[in-house]
Motif scaffolding. Sequence first.
Motif, PDB file in Angstrom:
ATOM      1  N   UNK A  35      46.581 -88.103  -7.708  1.00 51.08           N
ATOM      2  CA  UNK A  35      45.428 -88.168  -7.139  1.00 51.08           C
ATOM      3  C   UNK A  35      44.215 -86.806  -7.762  1.00 51.08           C
ATOM      4  N   UNK A  36      45.000 -85.910  -8.181  1.00 50.17           N
ATOM      5  CA  UNK A  36      44.082 -84.669  -8.900  1.00 50.17           C
ATOM      6  C   UNK A  36      45.290 -84.309  -9.958  1.00 50.17           C
ATOM      7  N   UNK A  37      44.651 -84.058 -11.057  1.00 50.16           N
ATOM      8  CA  UNK A  37      45.467 -83.427 -12.137  1.00 50.16           C
ATOM      9  C   UNK A  37      45.401 -82.101 -12.262  1.00 50.16           C
ATOM     10  N   UNK A  38      46.467 -81.399 -12.627  1.00 47.20           N
ATOM     11  CA  UNK A  38      46.501 -79.932 -12.436  1.00 47.20           C
ATOM     12  C   UNK A  38      47.570 -79.370 -13.320  1.00 47.20           C
ATOM     13  N   UNK A  39      47.925 -78.153 -13.807  1.00 47.94           N
ATOM     14  CA  UNK A  39      48.803 -77.265 -14.642  1.00 47.94           C
ATOM     15  C   UNK A  39      49.168 -76.128 -14.085  1.00 47.94           C
ATOM     16  N   UNK A  40      50.472 -75.782 -14.284  1.00 46.35           N
ATOM     17  CA  UNK A  40      51.024 -74.452 -13.964  1.00 46.35           C
ATOM     18  C   UNK A  40      50.221 -73.384 -15.058  1.00 46.35           C
ATOM     19  N   UNK A  41      50.125 -72.302 -14.296  1.00 42.27           N
ATOM     20  CA  UNK A  41      49.565 -71.084 -15.159  1.00 42.27           C
ATOM     21  C   UNK A  41      50.042 -69.813 -14.569  1.00 42.27           C
ATOM     22  N   UNK A  42      49.528 -68.559 -15.057  1.00 42.38           N
ATOM     23  CA  UNK A  42      50.051 -67.366 -14.397  1.00 42.38           C
ATOM     24  C   UNK A  42      48.655 -66.731 -13.950  1.00 42.38           C
ATOM     25  N   UNK A  43      48.728 -65.753 -13.410  1.00 37.70           N
ATOM     26  CA  UNK A  43      47.722 -64.936 -13.268  1.00 37.70           C
ATOM     27  C   UNK A  43      48.079 -63.214 -13.092  1.00 37.70           C
ATOM     28  N   UNK A  44      47.061 -62.470 -13.733  1.00 39.08           N
ATOM     29  CA  UNK A  44      47.229 -61.083 -13.876  1.00 39.08           C
ATOM     30  C   UNK A  44      45.986 -60.215 -13.245  1.00 39.08           C
ATOM     31  N   UNK A  45      46.300 -59.338 -12.575  1.00 42.59           N
ATOM     32  CA  UNK A  45      45.392 -58.091 -12.035  1.00 42.59           C
ATOM     33  C   UNK A  45      44.648 -57.708 -13.143  1.00 42.59           C
ATOM     34  N   UNK A  46      43.447 -57.594 -13.116  1.00 41.78           N
ATOM     35  CA  UNK A  46      42.634 -56.790 -14.240  1.00 41.78           C
ATOM     36  C   UNK A  46      43.154 -55.486 -14.622  1.00 41.78           C
ATOM     37  N   UNK A  47      43.954 -54.625 -13.763  1.00 37.57           N
ATOM     38  CA  UNK A  47      44.374 -53.556 -14.309  1.00 37.57           C
ATOM     39  C   UNK A  47      45.613 -53.686 -14.933  1.00 37.57           C
ATOM     40  N   UNK A  48      46.075 -54.961 -15.176  1.00 37.68           N
ATOM     41  CA  UNK A  48      47.370 -55.195 -15.791  1.00 37.68           C
ATOM     42  C   UNK A  48      47.033 -55.561 -17.103  1.00 37.68           C
ATOM     43  N   UNK A  49      45.592 -56.057 -17.724  1.00 35.77           N
ATOM     44  CA  UNK A  49      45.484 -56.583 -18.953  1.00 35.77           C
ATOM     45  C   UNK A  49      45.937 -58.028 -18.828  1.00 35.77           C
ATOM     46  N   UNK A  50      45.994 -58.704 -20.047  1.00 26.54           N
ATOM     47  CA  UNK A  50      46.518 -60.102 -19.780  1.00 26.54           C
ATOM     48  C   UNK A  50      47.856 -59.864 -20.604  1.00 26.54           C
ATOM     49  N   UNK A  51      49.144 -60.135 -20.195  1.00 24.77           N
ATOM     50  CA  UNK A  51      50.189 -60.350 -20.828  1.00 24.77           C
ATOM     51  C   UNK A  51      50.254 -61.437 -22.109  1.00 24.77           C
ATOM     52  N   UNK A  52      50.649 -61.314 -23.011  1.00 24.93           N
ATOM     53  CA  UNK A  52      50.755 -62.350 -24.311  1.00 24.93           C
ATOM     54  C   UNK A  52      51.966 -63.207 -24.189  1.00 24.93           C
ATOM     55  N   UNK A  53      52.991 -62.685 -23.888  1.00 23.38           N
ATOM     56  CA  UNK A  53      54.114 -63.542 -24.024  1.00 23.38           C
ATOM     57  C   UNK A  53      55.483 -63.300 -23.030  1.00 23.38           C
ATOM     58  N   UNK A  54      55.952 -64.288 -22.800  1.00 26.43           N
ATOM     59  CA  UNK A  54      57.226 -64.076 -21.614  1.00 26.43           C
ATOM     60  C   UNK A  54      58.002 -62.898 -21.582  1.00 26.43           C
ATOM     61  N   UNK A  55      58.156 -62.405 -23.023  1.00 24.98           N
ATOM     62  CA  UNK A  55      59.041 -61.128 -23.026  1.00 24.98           C
ATOM     63  C   UNK A  55      58.046 -60.084 -22.529  1.00 24.98           C
ATOM     64  N   UNK A  56      56.611 -59.913 -22.482  1.00 27.14           N
ATOM     65  CA  UNK A  56      55.938 -58.931 -21.983  1.00 27.14           C
ATOM     66  C   UNK A  56      56.253 -58.647 -20.674  1.00 27.14           C
ATOM     67  N   UNK A  57      56.485 -59.854 -19.962  1.00 30.94           N
ATOM     68  CA  UNK A  57      56.843 -59.801 -18.613  1.00 30.94           C
ATOM     69  C   UNK A  57      57.907 -59.037 -17.898  1.00 30.94           C
ATOM     70  N   UNK A  58      58.673 -58.665 -19.011  1.00 31.00           N
ATOM     71  CA  UNK A  58      59.982 -58.024 -18.923  1.00 31.00           C
ATOM     72  C   UNK A  58      59.816 -56.453 -19.059  1.00 31.00           C
ATOM     73  N   UNK A  59      58.643 -56.167 -19.413  1.00 30.70           N
ATOM     74  CA  UNK A  59      58.212 -54.618 -19.395  1.00 30.70           C
ATOM     75  C   UNK A  59      58.286 -53.950 -18.193  1.00 30.70           C
ATOM     76  N   UNK A  60      58.999 -52.864 -18.141  1.00 33.12           N
ATOM     77  CA  UNK A  60      59.233 -51.958 -16.953  1.00 33.12           C
ATOM     78  C   UNK A  60      58.117 -51.850 -16.055  1.00 33.12           C
ATOM     79  N   UNK A  61      56.942 -51.766 -16.707  1.00 34.78           N
ATOM     80  CA  UNK A  61      55.637 -51.385 -15.910  1.00 34.78           C
ATOM     81  C   UNK A  61      55.264 -52.424 -14.683  1.00 34.78           C
ATOM     82  N   UNK A  62      55.968 -53.411 -14.919  1.00 30.86           N
ATOM     83  CA  UNK A  62      55.748 -54.748 -14.008  1.00 30.86           C
ATOM     84  C   UNK A  62      56.829 -54.480 -12.766  1.00 30.86           C
ATOM     85  N   UNK A  63      57.715 -53.499 -13.032  1.00 24.46           N
ATOM     86  CA  UNK A  63      58.727 -53.590 -11.973  1.00 24.46           C
ATOM     87  C   UNK A  63      58.266 -53.001 -10.444  1.00 24.46           C
ATOM     88  N   UNK A  64      58.474 -54.394  -9.509  1.00 23.93           N
ATOM     89  CA  UNK A  64      58.080 -54.272  -8.191  1.00 23.93           C
ATOM     90  C   UNK A  64      56.758 -54.733  -8.161  1.00 23.93           C
TER      91      UNK A  64
END
Length: 341
Positions: A127-156
């Motif tokens: 009934x409504x089309x939609x797509x998976x995505x990710x969101x980032x807080x403005x302080x985090x910038x925008x991660x470019x890749x999935x590997x970027x999400x493994x950065x220790x700065x995202x711990x917790x």
Amino acid sequence: MKALKTLLAATLLLAGTAACGGTGAASTGDGGAKTVTVYTADGLADGYKTRFDAFTQQTGIKVQTVEAGSGEVVSRLQKEKSNPQADVVVTLPPFIQKASQDGLLQKYDVPGSDHVQGVKGDDYVAVVDNYLCFIANQKAGTPKTFDDLLDPKFKGKLQYSTPGQAGDGTAVLLLLQHLLGKQGALDYLKKLETNNVGPSASTGKLQPKVSKGELLVANGDVQMNAASIANDKSAFSIFFPAAADGKRTTVALPYVMGLGAGAPNVDGGKQLMAYLLSVDAQKTVSENAFGLPARDDVKPADANFLAVQKSTQGVEVWQPDWSAVLSELDADVAAYTKAVG
């Protein structure tokens, strides 16, 4: 229709509510033949209000909703199988296929379903089309890749909704399987667990945490997150992380509706479903809720529709075989649970 197709743009600053949260809240109604009860994955609250009010004006039938996570909606139907309460069910794949498989829906050829090219079966239709995505807080910038999400700065500071419970969380697992293979996906998620806050049955509940900076990154979906940005002024942006080859890919993740088996108000449920898939209602999906119409003969041109299209520019959209996904889901979730401990 190709399984993969390319859409239109990169980050999104828009509006709505969550596709997979779990509020368990019900609105009130008069009951009986003048009320239709909808069990729904949350995310469409803003769009529902406008459309349901219009439906009530046209028919005199009130609509009450019970919102929950995508998997939780089906679990509730299963618990109530001997005493059905839902007239209409709206949830995400593969949970709508699960409801169909378990006999929790009844066949209904919704008028207009011949114009739906996406997810549909004998007893359900998108009934409504939609797509998976990710969101980032403005302080985090925008991660470019999935590997970027493994950065220790995202711990917790990183969290995604749980596969097998939330539709969006299940889509994260499926997308990584599609990109990395099943074992590769498990290996990646095991590494990501170092940063992950922990399980969450609700994707929607992650939005305010990212906006406030309690989390820096979370998963979501375009409709829900776009609506939150526009309506709630949420302080995050939408992004699609790239794989190692630099390509960005997402999963088509529509809201899908079905008529509840043993629906107390089957006639009212049919009327509501026909209304929601009507041309007039489909024309308002983007304007009211930041979703995309499921009908291929409806082409809105409002600002929200164009913004959603722009947000996915250059992103490949993968259309899973949801029946195959469902057949392997229990094993995949068990393997995921074991991998992340």
